[in-house]
Design a protein around this motif. Structure first.
Motif, PDB file in Angstrom:
ATOM      1  N   ALA A  34       0.823  -1.210   0.000  1.00 14.26           N
ATOM      2  CA  ALA A  34       0.000   0.000   0.000  1.00 14.26           C
ATOM      3  C   ALA A  34       0.856   1.258   0.000  1.00 14.26           C
ATOM      4  CB  ALA A  34      -0.934  -0.016   1.211  1.00 14.26           C
ATOM      5  N   VAL A  35       1.896   1.286   0.835  1.00 15.38           N
ATOM      6  CA  VAL A  35       2.756   2.479   0.921  1.00 15.38           C
ATOM      7  C   VAL A  35       3.502   2.691  -0.383  1.00 15.38           C
ATOM      8  CG1 VAL A  35       4.778   3.451   2.063  1.00 15.38           C
ATOM      9  CG2 VAL A  35       2.975   2.366   3.426  1.00 15.38           C
ATOM     10  N   THR A  36       4.034   1.602  -0.955  1.00 13.47           N
ATOM     11  CA  THR A  36       4.782   1.733  -2.212  1.00 13.47           C
ATOM     12  C   THR A  36       3.879   2.224  -3.339  1.00 13.47           C
ATOM     13  OG1 THR A  36       6.253  -0.071  -1.526  1.00 13.47           O
ATOM     14  CG2 THR A  36       6.235   0.502  -3.865  1.00 13.47           C
ATOM     15  N   ALA A  37       2.685   1.644  -3.459  1.00  9.45           N
ATOM     16  CA  ALA A  37       1.757   2.069  -4.515  1.00  9.45           C
ATOM     17  C   ALA A  37       1.361   3.534  -4.343  1.00  9.45           C
ATOM     18  CB  ALA A  37       0.525   1.175  -4.500  1.00  9.45           C
ATOM     19  N   TRP A  47       1.201   4.530  -8.278  1.00  9.89           N
ATOM     20  CA  TRP A  47       0.888   3.449  -9.208  1.00  9.89           C
ATOM     21  C   TRP A  47      -0.617   3.329  -9.404  1.00  9.89           C
ATOM     22  CZ3 TRP A  47       4.638  -0.833  -7.027  1.00  9.89           C
ATOM     23  CH2 TRP A  47       5.938  -0.531  -7.458  1.00  9.89           C
ATOM     24  N   ASN A  48      -0.958   2.912 -10.609  1.00 10.56           N
ATOM     25  CA  ASN A  48      -2.361   2.728 -10.964  1.00 10.56           C
ATOM     26  C   ASN A  48      -2.778   1.307 -10.589  1.00 10.56           C
ATOM     27  OD1 ASN A  48      -4.917   2.948 -12.042  1.00 10.56           O
ATOM     28  ND2 ASN A  48      -4.236   2.550 -14.149  1.00 10.56           N
ATOM     29  N   VAL A  49      -3.379   1.156  -9.421  1.00  8.11           N
ATOM     30  CA  VAL A  49      -3.803  -0.154  -8.929  1.00  8.11           C
ATOM     31  C   VAL A  49      -5.265  -0.090  -8.528  1.00  8.11           C
ATOM     32  CG1 VAL A  49      -1.499  -0.820  -8.123  1.00  8.11           C
ATOM     33  CG2 VAL A  49      -3.034   0.413  -6.592  1.00  8.11           C
ATOM     34  N   THR A  50      -5.860  -1.273  -8.390  1.00 11.55           N
ATOM     35  CA  THR A  50      -7.256  -1.375  -7.950  1.00 11.55           C
ATOM     36  C   THR A  50      -7.298  -1.432  -6.427  1.00 11.55           C
ATOM     37  OG1 THR A  50      -7.769  -2.630  -9.954  1.00 11.55           O
ATOM     38  CG2 THR A  50      -9.388  -2.688  -8.173  1.00 11.55           C
ATOM     39  N   ARG A  51      -8.067  -0.513  -5.822  1.00 17.54           N
ATOM     40  CA  ARG A  51      -8.115  -0.456  -4.363  1.00 17.54           C
ATOM     41  C   ARG A  51      -9.294  -1.279  -3.839  1.00 17.54           C
ATOM     42  NH1 ARG A  51      -3.256   2.002  -2.904  1.00 17.54           N
ATOM     43  NH2 ARG A  51      -2.831   3.683  -4.391  1.00 17.54           N
TER      44      ARG A  51
END
Length: 738
Positions: free
Chosen positions: A201-204, A209-213
């Motif tokens: 979570a911290v890195t994204a 970064w484009n990730v799905t939460r």
């Protein structure tokens, strides 16, 4: 009572409160991941974690077991959600809980443990494989397929496809999980799943970064009461029973496993089953996934120092407070990180330790068939396939007969038939018996627990034919007199009976039939006196049964002893000289010490005990043979190999082991000839050969050996295989560096 209450509060604050926090940190990410693998709303995992902690923890029969979302049930829940919908699945969970309560009230917990462990372990491994395959597609940026086979087929293309930021998050999560156990202990105080999700979570967030939460919006406010599933009633009943039985077996096996990891009170399995049933009814009504005992959370609870059920209950309270007050923080977790966590959990569910355990019992085929069935066919089908194969193997073992035929030195044959003699074993039985030459005298031992008419006819016909051809057959029914009854004309074969408790002089006490000890002879103390009590009981048994048989021999021996052998062996309790040499009273003049050592003449520290025995045996008793007998797994040789570390706190033993230095030196200079099973085994053998050389340092022994009046023999007893080997002597002129 007030003092007891204060003590309970102190214990809770000192031990259970910190443990509950540790379990809470482990449970949150696991609950979210299992809900995701189950195809349920993520909030359902948190609901189950809360209910499993508070309800199952308070009402269950285990002091330290932690319940929550069950990974082993995720495949069933996925199928139920796809078939009936989420609200109907919750109703199935509720009904399954009612079934568990009924089972608990009827005290059926022990019966649910009758399932073969190979089936359980194979099922969990298959579930792990399916979870890992499906969630690996999510990590790689795709979507899971409808079956494990489809996931395998699509995996190469998915790996070769373009990977976005979600893939990097998944790789990071798995990397943290993999290396976390190798980090320093203070760092490992943070549970690995929590650390991995935090890192992801911290890195994204830091790199944008484009990730799905994770999305929990409306999860707790859109609650609706479960509805009855629509469809085939028989399939619905099967689904309810399947959820109930799988959840019950998983919980009870977890309880039994956890009982072996702590010193507190043992679990009440029926109470535990009832508590799990109430928890599943509550979680089904509130919209959670099925609850069961969780071995990961329970193990973390024990390792954290939990002493009572308050740790489990408090961990549920912390989860509830977290969900209500800090649920927003969960929405920072990338879905790809949860998928990676599930991949890691799925791989860990294929436990090689379980494979080794079932291999030791010959049940690897059951494990493999169950695993493959779950992966290829489905959970219920895989379990049925595993149970069917386990039943077939059990039937095969129950009807298996062992026939051992061996010739004796005097031309006689000794045959032993063991097992259950049924018509299924007749072909093997007749084949082995007809291999005995015509006209031979045969001693046939029937060590069987059942014989049907077909087996009797086979043995009796062979006996009649063999004796008609000039042979002789002596049949001994070691167990019940099956053959004698049938030969006397009785055709009423009784039901199969368990073997009688062995009651032979050469068996350890623990393997013999228990007998009642008169109260006047039972000591009140505990500890070493209990051994004396067993010795007293053994002496009475000797007077009652054995003494009348051997009294004539001992009456003759009372005048003088004339042993032919001096037998020097280790004090190890597993080495019984009279047993492994088939000797009797008056045959052996025995010396026992640690490591079967013979101090060399003039060696230090000075010891006269072995020398005195050698002098008395050779010069007074006139023995013709001195035998040194070593054995496998010798603790004294282990001490020598460790350089005395094993005997560090035993000064007397450390001084005594100096007499083994020559053996150690010869071991270092020698090389394995392939007959040993490792360094310790080789040293045990070399030590016997060295002690034979040590005997030659005594002038009188050396003179008698050279004159042919005395023979030195080296024996080696392999305890595991119960075999005695004769060892060659080393040349007496061979020098040894010390």
């Amino acid at each position: 009572m007030i003092r007891d209450t204060q003590s309970s509060v102190i214990r809770t604050l000192r031990y259970d409160l910190p443990a509950s926090l540790v379990v809470f940190l482990v449970a949150v990410p696991l609950s979210l991941g299992i809900a995701m693998a189950s195809g349920a709303p993520l909030a359902a995992g948190l609901i189950s974690g809360v209910v499993g902690g508070i309800v199952a923890g308070a009402l269950g029969g285990s002091a330290v077991q932690v319940s929550g979302p069950a990974a082993g049930l995720s495949l069933v829940v996925v199928d139920l959600v796809h078939t009936y919908g989420w609200r109907a699945t919750c109703m199935i969970t509720l009904l399954a809980g009612a079934v568990q309560i009924v089972l608990g009230l009827f005290r059926a917990a022990r019966a649910t443990l009758a399932v073969s462990p190979a089936v359980i372990h194979g099922t969990l491994a298959g579930v792990g494989v399916v979870i890992a395959l499906s969630q690996l597609h999510v990590v790689l940026g795709g979507s899971p397929q409808t079956s494990a086979i489809a996931n395998i087929i699509e995996l190469p293309a998915q790996i070769a496809a373009h990977h976005d930021h979600g893939f990097a998050v998944g790789v990071l999560t798995i990397a943290v999980l993999a290396i976390w156990s190798r980090l320093p202990k203070p760092v490992r105080a943070v549970p690995a799943p929590l650390a991995a999700l935090l890192a992801a979570a911290v890195t994204a967030w830091a790199f944008g970064w484009n990730v799905t939460r994770v999305d929990l919006s409306g999860s707790f406010t859109d609650w609706a009461f479960p509805v009855l599933p629509q469809g085939d009633g028989h399939r619905i009943v099967v689904a309810v029973l399947l959820v109930a039985l799988l959840a019950s077996v998983e919980s009870l096996l977890c309880s039994v496993a956890v009982d072996g990891t702590h010193k507190g009170p043992r679990s009440d399995l029926d109470t535990e089953l009832t508590g799990q049933g109430v928890a599943n009814m509550v979680t089904g009504a509130l919209g959670g996934v099925p609850v069961a005992g969780a071995i990961v959370r329970s193990t973390a609870n024990v390792k954290a120092g939990a002493r009572s059920r308050w740790s489990t209950v408090l961990h549920g309270v912390w989860m509830l407070l977290f969900a209500l007050g800090f649920g927003w923080s969960i929405q920072l977790i990338p879905m790809e990180a949860l998928a990676a966590l599930l991949v890691f959990i799925g791989v860990q569910m294929v436990n090689l330790g379980h494979v080794r355990k079932v291999h030791g019992h010959g049940e690897v085929p059951v494990y493999i068939v169950t695993l493959a069935g779950v992966v290829v066919l489905g959970l219920a089908e895989g379990v049925v396939a595993g149970l069917g194969l386990a039943a077939l193997l059990a039937l095969r073992r129950l009807t298996w007969v062992t026939v051992n035929v061996r010739p004796e030195e005097d031309g006689h044959y000794h045959a032993t038939i063991s097992g259950s003699l049924t018509f299924l074993g007749v072909p093997r039985l007749t084949h082995e018996l007809r291999s005995i030459p015509e006209g031979a005298s045969v001693d046939l031992d029937l060590n069987i627990d059942f014989m049907d008419n077909a087996a009797f006819e086979a043995i009796h016909s062979w006996r009649v034919d063999h004796e008609r051809m000039g042979g002789h057959v002596d049949i001994d029914d070691i167990h019940d007199e099956w053959y004698a009854m049938a030969a006397a004309g009785s055709r009423m074969f009784p039901a199969k009976t368990p073997p009688r408790a062995p009651d032979r002089w050469w068996l350890p006490w623990a393997h013999r039939r228990r007998r009642t000890v008169r109260p006047s002879l039972v000591p009140q103390q505990v500890g070493p006196v209990e051994v004396e009590c067993q010795l007293t009981a053994g002496a009475r048994e000797f007077h009652r049964r054995t003494a009348p048989l051997v009294r004539p021999i001992f009456t003759e021996l009372a005048r003088r002893q004339t042993p032919s052998h001096l037998f020097i062996t280790c004090a190890d309790s597993r080495v019984v000289p009279s047993l492994i040499t088939a000797s009797g009273p008056g045959d052996l003049f025995t010396v026992r010490n640690i490591g079967n050592l013979v101090p060399r003449r003039g060696s230090e520290p000075h010891d006269d005990s072995v020398v005195a025995a050698i002098e008395f045996a050779t010069q007074v008793l006139g023995v013709r043979t001195i035998t040194v007998c070593g054995h496998s797994g010798c603790g004294a040789m282990t001490g020598l190999l460790s350089g005395g570390v094993q005997a560090g706190s035993l000064p007397g033993l450390r001084r005594w082991l100096r007499h083994g230095n020559h053996s150690l030196a010869r071991f270092i200079e020698s090389e394995s000839d392939g007959s040993d099973s490792g360094p310790l085994d080789r040293l045990c053998r070399v030590n016997v050969q060295q002690q034979l050389l040590n005997l030659r340092t005594y002038r009188r022994v050396d003179e008698q050996v050279k004159a042919g009046e005395l023979e030195l023999v080296g024996l080696y007893f392999d305890i595991g295989s119960a075999r005695v080997h004769m060892l060659p002597q080393l040349p007496s002129t061979l020098s040894v560096k010390t």
